[in-house]
Design an enzyme around this catalytic site. Structure first.
Site, PDB file in Angstrom:
ATOM      1  N   LYS A 118       0.825  -1.213   0.000  1.00  0.00           N
ATOM      2  CA  LYS A 118       0.000   0.000   0.000  1.00  0.00           C
ATOM      3  C   LYS A 118       0.865   1.272   0.000  1.00  0.00           C
ATOM      4  O   LYS A 118       2.070   1.213   0.203  1.00  0.00           O
ATOM      5  CB  LYS A 118      -0.970  -0.044   1.189  1.00  0.00           C
ATOM      6  CG  LYS A 118      -1.933  -1.247   1.136  1.00  0.00           C
ATOM      7  CD  LYS A 118      -2.962  -1.132   0.039  1.00  0.00           C
ATOM      8  CE  LYS A 118      -3.695  -2.377  -0.403  1.00  0.00           C
ATOM      9  NZ  LYS A 118      -4.296  -3.257   0.525  1.00  0.00           N
TER      10      LYS A 118
HETATM   11  C1  LIG Z   1      -5.400  -4.396   0.800  1.00  0.00           C
HETATM   12  C2  LIG Z   1      -6.888  -4.242   0.806  1.00  0.00           C
HETATM   13  C3  LIG Z   1      -7.673  -4.617   1.903  1.00  0.00           C
HETATM   14  C4  LIG Z   1      -7.129  -5.384   3.053  1.00  0.00           C
HETATM   15  O1  LIG Z   1      -6.082  -4.742   3.677  1.00  0.00           O
HETATM   16  P1  LIG Z   1      -5.236  -5.574   4.765  1.00  0.00           P
HETATM   17  O2  LIG Z   1      -4.521  -4.484   5.502  1.00  0.00           O
HETATM   18  O3  LIG Z   1      -4.302  -6.454   3.996  1.00  0.00           O
HETATM   19  O4  LIG Z   1      -6.181  -6.311   5.600  1.00  0.00           O
HETATM   20  C5  LIG Z   1      -9.028  -4.331   1.883  1.00  0.00           C
HETATM   21  N1  LIG Z   1      -9.597  -3.738   0.830  1.00  0.00           N
HETATM   22  C6  LIG Z   1      -8.882  -3.388  -0.260  1.00  0.00           C
HETATM   23  C7  LIG Z   1      -9.579  -2.710  -1.387  1.00  0.00           C
HETATM   24  C8  LIG Z   1      -7.509  -3.658  -0.308  1.00  0.00           C
HETATM   25  O5  LIG Z   1      -6.812  -3.351  -1.402  1.00  0.00           O
END
Ligand SMILES: *Cc1c(COP(=O)(O)O)cnc(C)c1O
Length: 404
Positions: A203
């Site tokens: 992210k």
């Molecule tokens: C990465 C992601 C999540 C989950 O995030 P985590 O921190 O890995 O639990 C949820 N929704 C979207 C759209 C994502 O890209």
């Protein structure tokens, strides 16, 4: 600043005889440096390594950065979405409206609380939750609208807010891609309704694994308790001088706390985020200029009222103009040492959701069509201009060699 208007002429440096790269360009490595490593070492050498002062400091820094009414740091965005649904009282018999074009976690958490995720289609331009599709999907059982700021582009919040108001629904934002995303000049995360952010390794800001929930302070404190065993005191305060050994469990909560090691990385990442974002926008402008003349490519948009976090750069092929399909396109890019990904196989096409609710792919035609022709090319702050030009060149070569 609109990156699409930045003048640039990268094609001068990506002539047709540019050689393919010799090393593999990874799709999305994290950008972690000495500052993060030093902060982690500082924490590891301290007497307290799990949820404590660094997590507290990270929450404060996030609150300032996002202009959030309240913040709780957790161990993932998935955890954040889960505790938010519990805090909103969502359970069996309830329906939550979720866009199909998202990561599976957005729908999985609805299953976790025993409610029904009602998967709906997205708008063709931004691939975010379509307000018209939401209107058609609302029933007396609908409790929550769960928009996703897909690829970092904000969902159409005014239209969704109006529907939520009209039908007495809560709004919970999946802001996993949205640090920092602006909707009509306002940061996602600054509103009173709950929003869940991700600090997963890929992210825009990472704590390796991690996340947070923002929103109204009372609601966020409820999320904190639900994510910390249902305990009504911060566990770490029991161990410093200000605290007491006493706590009570007020509900059977989950263990979703962030550690101070994770928060250490986040504290330093947050200081670098504006520089990361500048670089993301430069890369986006370079891609936009490099692909602008190729009718066979549909480029991602940034609508006039939006400022995207540019988490992803999602290209869509125009199959009617090409003799190569998306899967072959990805294989060919890989052969030329360019890593890519696909965001996402729509939730309604995953076997669990397809079989449980009987969805056909074409039930949500915009999501299914976008999926069939999309690929995400590398977009992260560590890319050099040379890397970006390698991607542009490889994509251009493939398109021009395969025009229908
Ligand atoms: C990465 C992601 C999540 C989950 O995030 P985590 O921190 O890995 O639990 C949820 N929704 C979207 C759209 C994502 O890209």
């Amino acid at each position: 600043m609109n990156p699409l208007s930045v003048p640039d002429s990268p094609r001068a440096s990506v002539s047709e005889d540019r050689p393919a790269r010799t090393d593999f360009l990874a799709y999305n490595p994290p950008t972690i440096g000495d500052a993060e490593r030093a902060e982690v070492m500082d924490t590891l050498q301290s007497p307290w390594v799990t949820t404590g002062p660094k997590t507290h400091a990270f929450e404060g820094a996030l609150k300032d950065y996002l202009q959030a009414p309240g913040v709780v740091a957790l161990n993932s965005c998935t955890a954040g979405l889960h505790v938010a649904l519990v805090a909103l009282g969502v359970g069996p018999g309830d329906e939550v409206i979720v866009p199909s074009m998202t990561f599976c976690a957005t729908a999985n958490v609805v299953e976790h609380v025993g409610a029904k995720p009602v998967l709906v289609d997205v708008s063709p331009d931004s691939l975010t939750l379509s307000p018209e599709a939401v209107r058609a999907a609302i029933t007396p059982r609908t409790k929550v609208l769960l928009p996703v700021h897909y690829a970092g582009h904000p969902a159409a919040m005014d239209e969704l807010d109006a529907l939520a108001e009209e039908h007495g629904l809560a709004v919970l934002e999946d802001a996993a891609h949205a640090i920092p995303t602006h909707y009509k000049g306002r940061l996602v995360g600054s509103r009173a309704n709950l929003a869940a952010f991700s600090f997963y390794a890929t992210k825009n800001l990472t704590t390796i694994e991690g996340g947070c929930v923002t929103g109204d302070p009372a609601l966020v404190e409820k999320c904190r308790i639900i994510g910390h065993h249902g305990m009504n005191r911060d566990a770490w305060k029991r161990f410093d001088r200000s605290g007491s050994w006493y706590y009570e469990v007020v509900l059977p909560g989950f263990k979703y706390n962030m550690t101070d090691v994770q928060a250490s990385i986040g504290l330093q990442q947050l200081k670098r985020l504006e520089a990361f974002q500048r670089r993301r926008r430069e890369v986006v402008a370079r891609y936009a200029a490099g692909f602008a003349d190729l009718a066979a490519l549909q480029l991602p948009v940034e609508l006039p009222w939006a400022e995207s976090s540019w988490h992803l750069y999602v290209l869509r092929l125009r199959p009617e103009l090409l003799r190569i399909d998306r899967n072959a396109f990805i294989d060919e890019l890989k052969a030329r040492n360019i890593g890519t990904s696909v965001h996402y196989l729509p939730v309604h096409m995953h076997p669990f959701y397809r079989d449980k609710y009987g969805y056909l792919p074409e039930a949500l035609p915009v999501a299914a069509d976008a999926y069939s022709r999309m690929l995400s090319v590398p977009l992260h702050p560590g890319l050099t201009d040379e890397d970006v030009d390698d991607v542009i060149h490889a994509v251009r070569r493939l398109v021009l060699a395969n025009l229908a």
